[in-house]
Write a protein that holds these residues in place. Sequence first.
Motif, PDB file in Angstrom:
ATOM      1  N   GLU A 230       0.822  -1.212   0.000  1.00 14.03           N
ATOM      2  CA  GLU A 230       0.000   0.000   0.000  1.00 14.03           C
ATOM      3  C   GLU A 230       0.854   1.258   0.000  1.00 14.03           C
ATOM      4  OE1 GLU A 230      -3.468   2.128   2.766  1.00 14.03           O
ATOM      5  OE2 GLU A 230      -2.681   0.133   3.260  1.00 14.03           O
TER       6      GLU A 230
ATOM      7  N   GLY B 220       2.954   1.236  -3.608  1.00 15.70           N
ATOM      8  CA  GLY B 220       2.167   1.201  -4.827  1.00 15.70           C
ATOM      9  C   GLY B 220       2.655   0.199  -5.849  1.00 15.70           C
TER      10      GLY B 220
ATOM     11  N   GLN C 173       2.026   7.496  -7.720  1.00 19.33           N
ATOM     12  CA  GLN C 173       2.147   6.031  -7.647  1.00 19.33           C
ATOM     13  C   GLN C 173       1.396   5.329  -8.759  1.00 19.33           C
ATOM     14  OE1 GLN C 173       1.144   4.507  -3.794  1.00 19.33           O
ATOM     15  NE2 GLN C 173       2.950   5.372  -2.816  1.00 19.33           N
ATOM     16  N   GLY C 174       0.377   5.959  -9.312  1.00 16.00           N
ATOM     17  CA  GLY C 174      -0.390   5.321 -10.370  1.00 16.00           C
ATOM     18  C   GLY C 174      -1.292   4.226  -9.837  1.00 16.00           C
ATOM     19  N   GLU C 175      -1.879   3.476 -10.746  1.00 15.67           N
ATOM     20  CA  GLU C 175      -2.788   2.401 -10.362  1.00 15.67           C
ATOM     21  C   GLU C 175      -2.000   1.155  -9.980  1.00 15.67           C
ATOM     22  OE1 GLU C 175      -6.487  -0.228 -12.252  1.00 15.67           O
ATOM     23  OE2 GLU C 175      -5.546   1.401 -13.391  1.00 15.67           O
ATOM     24  N   LEU C 176      -2.330   0.585  -8.823  1.00 18.87           N
ATOM     25  CA  LEU C 176      -1.630  -0.593  -8.332  1.00 18.87           C
ATOM     26  C   LEU C 176      -1.739  -1.745  -9.335  1.00 18.87           C
ATOM     27  CD1 LEU C 176      -0.119  -1.954  -5.958  1.00 18.87           C
ATOM     28  CD2 LEU C 176      -2.345  -2.695  -5.096  1.00 18.87           C
TER      29      LEU C 176
ATOM     30  N   SER D  85      -0.390  -1.702 -12.414  1.00 16.00           N
ATOM     31  CA  SER D  85      -0.145  -1.256 -13.779  1.00 16.00           C
ATOM     32  C   SER D  85       1.346  -1.037 -13.994  1.00 16.00           C
ATOM     33  CB  SER D  85      -0.919   0.035 -14.074  1.00 16.00           C
ATOM     34  OG  SER D  85      -0.439   1.083 -13.255  1.00 16.00           O
TER      35      SER D  85
ATOM     36  N   SER E 176       3.406   2.443 -12.375  1.00 15.59           N
ATOM     37  CA  SER E 176       3.030   2.549 -10.971  1.00 15.59           C
ATOM     38  C   SER E 176       4.299   2.456 -10.126  1.00 15.59           C
ATOM     39  CB  SER E 176       2.051   1.427 -10.587  1.00 15.59           C
ATOM     40  OG  SER E 176       2.671   0.157 -10.753  1.00 15.59           O
TER      41      SER E 176
END
Length: 220
Positions: free
Chosen positions: A37, A40, A179-182, A184, A187
Amino acid sequence: MKWIYVIAAIALYLKMLVFPSPLVETAELSMVELVVEDTGVVNAVSGIIFRNRLYDTIFEVVVFSIAIMGVRFLLANEQPSCTVYQFTDDPSIVLARLGATIAALVSIELAIRGHLSPGGGFAAGVAGGTAIGLVAITSSSSLMESLYKRWQAATLEKVSVLIFIAIAALSLMGIELPQGELGSLLSGGWIPLLNLLVALKVALGAWAAILVFIRYRGLL
């Protein structure tokens, strides 16, 4: 008196073996979730290495650089080898170059997707160094040396270390990329870029060591 310590050690070992603590297991699981978490990235190992242990990673890069310098220093006063031992039969050459191609592709995969799957910068660099080594034992040593100089690999290696340290300093100061989407590819903030830099540094450092050993030992 010493038997008391022996008995206590045996009792502690049996306690950990027979009565595992469920609280420890829960804490370890929650810690992994917290790392994922916080960083990321899906690969919690990369998250720990580049986020929670960044000081250690910086010094690992420095130690690798010192190791390459040490190889050059220790062999600097020796006479170059007159004979270079290489594969000369066609089947061995084909298999070595096929292995080099596979190792190079694995290196790229580990460097680009190391924060999403098992792998990372060091593993990618080792795979890249393996590819270079397989090419070296099937190619002319003068060709390998000329390619190393033409691409300015030594300068690129030093620049990659400096960029890594600069990004590490930014990260330690709290400056982060989104961090972007976890899960991807884009990220994990700085972590994918740090992976690429470490992979580049390790692969080029391995290339430098290979050339030194070929020059003074005839091969690895």
